[in-house]
Design a protein around this motif. Structure first.
Motif, mmCIF file in Angstrom:
data_model
loop_
_atom_site.group_PDB
_atom_site.id
_atom_site.type_symbol
_atom_site.label_atom_id
_atom_site.label_comp_id
_atom_site.label_asym_id
_atom_site.label_seq_id
_atom_site.Cartn_x
_atom_site.Cartn_y
_atom_site.Cartn_z
ATOM 1 N N GLU A 140 0.826 -1.205 0.000
ATOM 2 C CA GLU A 140 0.000 0.000 0.000
ATOM 3 C C GLU A 140 0.863 1.258 0.000
ATOM 4 O O GLU A 140 0.545 2.229 -0.686
ATOM 5 C CB GLU A 140 -0.935 0.004 1.215
ATOM 6 N N ARG A 141 1.950 1.229 0.771
ATOM 7 C CA ARG A 141 2.851 2.399 0.787
ATOM 8 C C ARG A 141 3.498 2.595 -0.573
ATOM 9 O O ARG A 141 3.624 3.720 -1.064
ATOM 10 C CB ARG A 141 3.916 2.227 1.873
ATOM 11 N N THR A 142 3.904 1.511 -1.196
ATOM 12 C CA THR A 142 4.546 1.600 -2.511
ATOM 13 C C THR A 142 3.585 2.184 -3.539
ATOM 14 O O THR A 142 3.955 3.039 -4.350
ATOM 15 C CB THR A 142 5.021 0.208 -2.971
ATOM 16 N N LEU A 143 2.353 1.725 -3.506
ATOM 17 C CA LEU A 143 1.343 2.170 -4.478
ATOM 18 C C LEU A 143 0.728 3.515 -4.098
ATOM 19 O O LEU A 143 0.068 4.150 -4.920
ATOM 20 C CB LEU A 143 0.230 1.125 -4.594
ATOM 21 N N ASP A 144 0.925 3.911 -2.854
ATOM 22 C CA ASP A 144 0.330 5.140 -2.327
ATOM 23 C C ASP A 144 -1.180 5.111 -2.453
ATOM 24 O O ASP A 144 -1.815 6.113 -2.777
ATOM 25 C CB ASP A 144 0.902 6.378 -3.031
ATOM 26 N N ARG A 145 -1.748 3.946 -2.196
ATOM 27 C CA ARG A 145 -3.196 3.793 -2.228
ATOM 28 C C ARG A 145 -3.565 2.490 -1.526
ATOM 29 O O ARG A 145 -2.754 1.566 -1.429
ATOM 30 C CB ARG A 145 -3.752 3.839 -3.649
ATOM 31 N N GLU A 146 -4.816 2.435 -1.082
ATOM 32 C CA GLU A 146 -5.310 1.262 -0.377
ATOM 33 C C GLU A 146 -5.509 0.100 -1.346
ATOM 34 O O GLU A 146 -5.847 0.299 -2.513
ATOM 35 C CB GLU A 146 -6.644 1.623 0.300
ATOM 36 N N LEU A 147 -5.293 -1.109 -0.845
ATOM 37 C CA LEU A 147 -5.664 -2.315 -1.590
ATOM 38 C C LEU A 147 -7.169 -2.483 -1.375
ATOM 39 O O LEU A 147 -7.619 -3.064 -0.394
ATOM 40 C CB LEU A 147 -4.872 -3.523 -1.082
ATOM 41 N N THR A 148 -7.949 -1.942 -2.297
ATOM 42 C CA THR A 148 -9.373 -1.704 -2.060
ATOM 43 C C THR A 148 -10.216 -2.973 -2.108
ATOM 44 O O THR A 148 -11.076 -3.198 -1.260
ATOM 45 C CB THR A 148 -9.919 -0.707 -3.115
ATOM 46 N N HIS A 149 -10.013 -3.779 -3.124
ATOM 47 C CA HIS A 149 -10.872 -4.946 -3.358
ATOM 48 C C HIS A 149 -10.026 -6.216 -3.357
ATOM 49 O O HIS A 149 -8.892 -6.226 -3.841
ATOM 50 C CB HIS A 149 -11.587 -4.822 -4.701
ATOM 51 N N TRP A 150 -10.602 -7.284 -2.831
ATOM 52 C CA TRP A 150 -9.914 -8.574 -2.759
ATOM 53 C C TRP A 150 -10.841 -9.656 -3.310
ATOM 54 O O TRP A 150 -12.005 -9.747 -2.923
ATOM 55 C CB TRP A 150 -9.550 -8.912 -1.312
ATOM 56 N N ILE A 151 -10.339 -10.485 -4.211
ATOM 57 C CA ILE A 151 -11.094 -11.611 -4.761
ATOM 58 C C ILE A 151 -10.362 -12.900 -4.375
ATOM 59 O O ILE A 151 -9.270 -13.175 -4.882
ATOM 60 C CB ILE A 151 -11.212 -11.527 -6.304
#
Length: 199
Positions: A140-151
């Motif tokens: 998440e820090r690397t992407l600068d965004r939340e891991l929003t959805h999980w399948i």
């Protein structure tokens, strides 16, 4: 659904998608979704160009509330044409270090020219954890965004859907993957674009 000879003809002739093409090529699945199937011949990714994609989306936008463009695993000449008319981007990945690095490059590429375009990350074949691991927090820090959805992974249900041509939500309603996809669809629909915008 069968592959599309109409799409193959369009690519072979380098024609501009028009209303007549859409009428021939779009197929209604029994689930109620309308689909533009793949060409029935092998075609390079650059067989379609930016002008063709722009024209195709222009034909589709008045017809549908939501348009989902399933992009290839490559940056194409028509990549920007899709982004220019999109209301959101879902980037599919897993949390392996190499995958997160590639996702970061793609997110940066999209953001460079489309700063206001919402980009969400969908983690495929992984169950949403109760608490993020150190590696997931670093992702998440690397992407600068939340891991929003999980399948979550469900290979047998996914294989059944592929082999029978039936949506996962129909052939395996109780599957964890099916439930996660239903939640994803609901989330996107509730925060969806105005009629005619592509997603």
């Amino acid at each position: 659904l069968a592959d599309s000879p109409a799409f193959s003809d369009l690519l072979l002739n380098g024609a501009t998608p028009d209303a007549a093409f859409v009428k021939r090529a779009i197929v209604e699945h029994k689930s109620g979704l309308f689909v533009l199937p793949a060409p029935d011949v092998f075609a390079p990714l650059d067989a379609i160009n930016e002008a063709m994609m722009t024209a195709l989306l222009a034909q589709l936008q008045p017809m549908f509330d939501h348009i989902i463009v399933d992009m290839p695993h490559a940056v194409t000449h028509w990549f920007q044409a899709v982004l220019a008319q999109s209301s959101r981007v879902l980037v599919v990945t897993d949390t392996a270090v190499t995958s997160i690095k590639q996702t970061k490059r793609l997110v940066d590429l999209i953001s460079e020219d489309h700063m206001t375009l919402p980009i969400q990350v969908l983690v495929n074949r992984e169950k949403r954890p109760m608490f993020l691991s150190a590696a997931q927090k670093e992702a998440e820090r690397t992407l600068d965004r939340e891991l929003t959805h999980w399948i979550p992974s469900d290979p047998s249900a996914a294989r059944l859907a592929l082999d029978t041509g039936v949506p996962l939500g129909t052939c395996a309603k109780r599957s964890a993957a099916s439930k996660a996809l239903a939640l994803l669809a609901k989330t996107v629909r509730n925060a969806g674009p105005e009629k005619g915008e592509s997603a």
